[in-house]
Design a protein around this motif. Structure first.
Motif, PDB file in Angstrom:
ATOM      1  N   VAL A  50     -11.307  42.779  12.188  1.00  0.00           N
ATOM      2  CA  VAL A  50     -12.249  43.491  11.323  1.00  0.00           C
ATOM      3  C   VAL A  50     -11.512  44.255  10.225  1.00  0.00           C
ATOM      4  O   VAL A  50     -11.892  44.196   9.046  1.00  0.00           O
ATOM      5  CB  VAL A  50     -13.136  44.433  12.178  1.00  0.00           C
ATOM      6  CG1 VAL A  50     -13.879  45.425  11.321  1.00  0.00           C
ATOM      7  CG2 VAL A  50     -14.108  43.620  13.005  1.00  0.00           C
ATOM      8  N   VAL A  51     -10.455  44.951  10.581  1.00  0.00           N
ATOM      9  CA  VAL A  51      -9.689  45.705   9.583  1.00  0.00           C
ATOM     10  C   VAL A  51      -9.000  44.747   8.609  1.00  0.00           C
ATOM     11  O   VAL A  51      -8.912  45.039   7.405  1.00  0.00           O
ATOM     12  CB  VAL A  51      -8.687  46.641  10.281  1.00  0.00           C
ATOM     13  CG1 VAL A  51      -7.724  47.259   9.298  1.00  0.00           C
ATOM     14  CG2 VAL A  51      -9.436  47.725  11.038  1.00  0.00           C
ATOM     15  N   SER A  52      -8.551  43.597   9.087  1.00  0.00           N
ATOM     16  CA  SER A  52      -7.945  42.599   8.197  1.00  0.00           C
ATOM     17  C   SER A  52      -8.955  42.102   7.167  1.00  0.00           C
ATOM     18  O   SER A  52      -8.623  41.965   5.982  1.00  0.00           O
ATOM     19  CB  SER A  52      -7.402  41.422   8.998  1.00  0.00           C
ATOM     20  OG  SER A  52      -6.376  41.845   9.853  1.00  0.00           O
ATOM     21  N   PHE A  53     -10.187  41.836   7.610  1.00  0.00           N
ATOM     22  CA  PHE A  53     -11.228  41.447   6.660  1.00  0.00           C
ATOM     23  C   PHE A  53     -11.496  42.564   5.654  1.00  0.00           C
ATOM     24  O   PHE A  53     -11.724  42.302   4.473  1.00  0.00           O
ATOM     25  CB  PHE A  53     -12.527  41.075   7.378  1.00  0.00           C
ATOM     26  CG  PHE A  53     -12.556  39.655   7.867  1.00  0.00           C
ATOM     27  CD1 PHE A  53     -12.379  38.595   7.000  1.00  0.00           C
ATOM     28  CD2 PHE A  53     -12.783  39.383   9.211  1.00  0.00           C
ATOM     29  CE1 PHE A  53     -12.415  37.287   7.451  1.00  0.00           C
ATOM     30  CE2 PHE A  53     -12.818  38.088   9.672  1.00  0.00           C
ATOM     31  CZ  PHE A  53     -12.630  37.030   8.787  1.00  0.00           C
ATOM     32  N   GLY A  54     -11.463  43.810   6.110  1.00  0.00           N
ATOM     33  CA  GLY A  54     -11.629  44.938   5.200  1.00  0.00           C
ATOM     34  C   GLY A  54     -10.552  44.972   4.138  1.00  0.00           C
ATOM     35  O   GLY A  54     -10.828  45.190   2.953  1.00  0.00           O
ATOM     36  N   PHE A  55      -9.306  44.724   4.539  1.00  0.00           N
ATOM     37  CA  PHE A  55      -8.208  44.696   3.573  1.00  0.00           C
ATOM     38  C   PHE A  55      -8.331  43.514   2.612  1.00  0.00           C
ATOM     39  O   PHE A  55      -8.016  43.640   1.426  1.00  0.00           O
ATOM     40  CB  PHE A  55      -6.861  44.665   4.278  1.00  0.00           C
ATOM     41  CG  PHE A  55      -6.466  45.981   4.866  1.00  0.00           C
ATOM     42  CD1 PHE A  55      -6.585  47.153   4.148  1.00  0.00           C
ATOM     43  CD2 PHE A  55      -5.978  46.053   6.158  1.00  0.00           C
ATOM     44  CE1 PHE A  55      -6.215  48.376   4.682  1.00  0.00           C
ATOM     45  CE2 PHE A  55      -5.608  47.263   6.718  1.00  0.00           C
ATOM     46  CZ  PHE A  55      -5.733  48.435   5.970  1.00  0.00           C
ATOM     47  N   VAL A  56      -8.788  42.370   3.110  1.00  0.00           N
ATOM     48  CA  VAL A  56      -8.974  41.207   2.237  1.00  0.00           C
ATOM     49  C   VAL A  56     -10.017  41.507   1.166  1.00  0.00           C
ATOM     50  O   VAL A  56      -9.814  41.226  -0.021  1.00  0.00           O
ATOM     51  CB  VAL A  56      -9.368  39.960   3.069  1.00  0.00           C
ATOM     52  CG1 VAL A  56      -9.881  38.844   2.172  1.00  0.00           C
ATOM     53  CG2 VAL A  56      -8.196  39.485   3.893  1.00  0.00           C
ATOM     54  N   PHE A  57     -11.138  42.111   1.567  1.00  0.00           N
ATOM     55  CA  PHE A  57     -12.172  42.439   0.588  1.00  0.00           C
ATOM     56  C   PHE A  57     -11.714  43.550  -0.356  1.00  0.00           C
ATOM     57  O   PHE A  57     -12.125  43.574  -1.520  1.00  0.00           O
ATOM     58  CB  PHE A  57     -13.484  42.798   1.284  1.00  0.00           C
ATOM     59  CG  PHE A  57     -14.267  41.589   1.697  1.00  0.00           C
ATOM     60  CD1 PHE A  57     -15.039  40.907   0.779  1.00  0.00           C
ATOM     61  CD2 PHE A  57     -14.216  41.130   2.999  1.00  0.00           C
ATOM     62  CE1 PHE A  57     -15.757  39.775   1.146  1.00  0.00           C
ATOM     63  CE2 PHE A  57     -14.930  40.011   3.379  1.00  0.00           C
ATOM     64  CZ  PHE A  57     -15.703  39.326   2.448  1.00  0.00           C
ATOM     65  N   SER A  58     -10.854  44.443   0.102  1.00  0.00           N
ATOM     66  CA  SER A  58     -10.277  45.446  -0.799  1.00  0.00           C
ATOM     67  C   SER A  58      -9.424  44.782  -1.863  1.00  0.00           C
ATOM     68  O   SER A  58      -9.506  45.127  -3.046  1.00  0.00           O
ATOM     69  CB  SER A  58      -9.409  46.432  -0.020  1.00  0.00           C
ATOM     70  OG  SER A  58     -10.169  47.164   0.869  1.00  0.00           O
ATOM     71  N   TYR A  59      -8.609  43.822  -1.458  1.00  0.00           N
ATOM     72  CA  TYR A  59      -7.767  43.095  -2.410  1.00  0.00           C
ATOM     73  C   TYR A  59      -8.623  42.320  -3.410  1.00  0.00           C
ATOM     74  O   TYR A  59      -8.355  42.337  -4.621  1.00  0.00           O
ATOM     75  CB  TYR A  59      -6.824  42.152  -1.662  1.00  0.00           C
ATOM     76  CG  TYR A  59      -6.001  41.297  -2.587  1.00  0.00           C
ATOM     77  CD1 TYR A  59      -4.913  41.843  -3.266  1.00  0.00           C
ATOM     78  CD2 TYR A  59      -6.312  39.962  -2.798  1.00  0.00           C
ATOM     79  CE1 TYR A  59      -4.156  41.075  -4.130  1.00  0.00           C
ATOM     80  CE2 TYR A  59      -5.567  39.183  -3.659  1.00  0.00           C
ATOM     81  CZ  TYR A  59      -4.495  39.745  -4.319  1.00  0.00           C
ATOM     82  OH  TYR A  59      -3.747  38.977  -5.168  1.00  0.00           O
ATOM     83  N   LEU A  60      -9.659  41.649  -2.913  1.00  0.00           N
ATOM     84  CA  LEU A  60     -10.534  40.893  -3.814  1.00  0.00           C
ATOM     85  C   LEU A  60     -11.240  41.814  -4.802  1.00  0.00           C
ATOM     86  O   LEU A  60     -11.432  41.444  -5.967  1.00  0.00           O
ATOM     87  CB  LEU A  60     -11.559  40.095  -2.997  1.00  0.00           C
ATOM     88  CG  LEU A  60     -11.012  38.944  -2.160  1.00  0.00           C
ATOM     89  CD1 LEU A  60     -12.111  38.341  -1.307  1.00  0.00           C
ATOM     90  CD2 LEU A  60     -10.364  37.898  -3.041  1.00  0.00           C
ATOM     91  N   ALA A  61     -11.618  42.994  -4.353  1.00  0.00           N
ATOM     92  CA  ALA A  61     -12.268  43.956  -5.249  1.00  0.00           C
ATOM     93  C   ALA A  61     -11.312  44.421  -6.339  1.00  0.00           C
ATOM     94  O   ALA A  61     -11.718  44.631  -7.484  1.00  0.00           O
ATOM     95  CB  ALA A  61     -12.793  45.145  -4.455  1.00  0.00           C
ATOM     96  N   MET A  62     -10.046  44.578  -6.007  1.00  0.00           N
ATOM     97  CA  MET A  62      -9.069  45.013  -7.010  1.00  0.00           C
ATOM     98  C   MET A  62      -8.779  43.932  -8.045  1.00  0.00           C
ATOM     99  O   MET A  62      -8.481  44.243  -9.193  1.00  0.00           O
ATOM    100  CB  MET A  62      -7.765  45.440  -6.337  1.00  0.00           C
ATOM    101  CG  MET A  62      -7.872  46.730  -5.584  1.00  0.00           C
ATOM    102  SD  MET A  62      -6.303  47.364  -4.996  1.00  0.00           S
ATOM    103  CE  MET A  62      -5.732  46.065  -3.932  1.00  0.00           C
TER     104      MET A  62
END
Length: 85
Positions: free
Chosen positions: A12-24
Motif C-alpha cells: 500500500v505504501v509503495s503504491f502511495g509512493f508511485v502515485f506521488s512520483y506520477l503526480a510530480m
C-alpha cells in the motif's frame, strides 16, 4: 498473521509512493490533483492497516476533501497547465 499485515502495508505504501512520483511528473494540474488524492487514499489505507482509525478519518477529510477543494479553487484562478522550462 502479522507478517501478512506488514506485506500489505509495504504494498500500500509503495503504491502511495508511485502515485506521488506520477503526480510530480504530471504537467496538468488537475491530473496532478487527482493523483495526489489517490496517493492520500493509499496512505490513509496504510494508517488503517496500522490500526489508527482516528488518523484515517482526519487524514481523509483533510487530504482528500479540504485540500482538493482548495487546490481546485486555486487552479480555477490560474492556468491549468504547468509551463515547463
Amino acid at each position: 498473521m502479522q507478517e501478512l499485515h506488514f506485506i500489505i502495508l509495504a504494498i500500500v505504501v509503495s503504491f502511495g509512493f508511485v502515485f506521488s512520483y506520477l503526480a510530480m511528473k504530471e504537467h496538468d494540474l488537475l491530473k496532478t490533483l487527482a493523483l495526489s488524492s489517490v496517493q492520500s487514499t493509499f496512505f490513509a489505507l496504510g494508517f488503517y492497516i496500522l490500526a489508527a482509525p482516528d488518523i484515517v478519518l482526519a487524514y481523509l477529510a483533510i487530504a482528500v476533501g479540504a485540500y482538493t477543494a482548495l487546490v481546485i479553487l486555486a487552479i480555477s484562478k490560474t492556468e491549468r497547465y504547468e509551463v515547463g522550462e
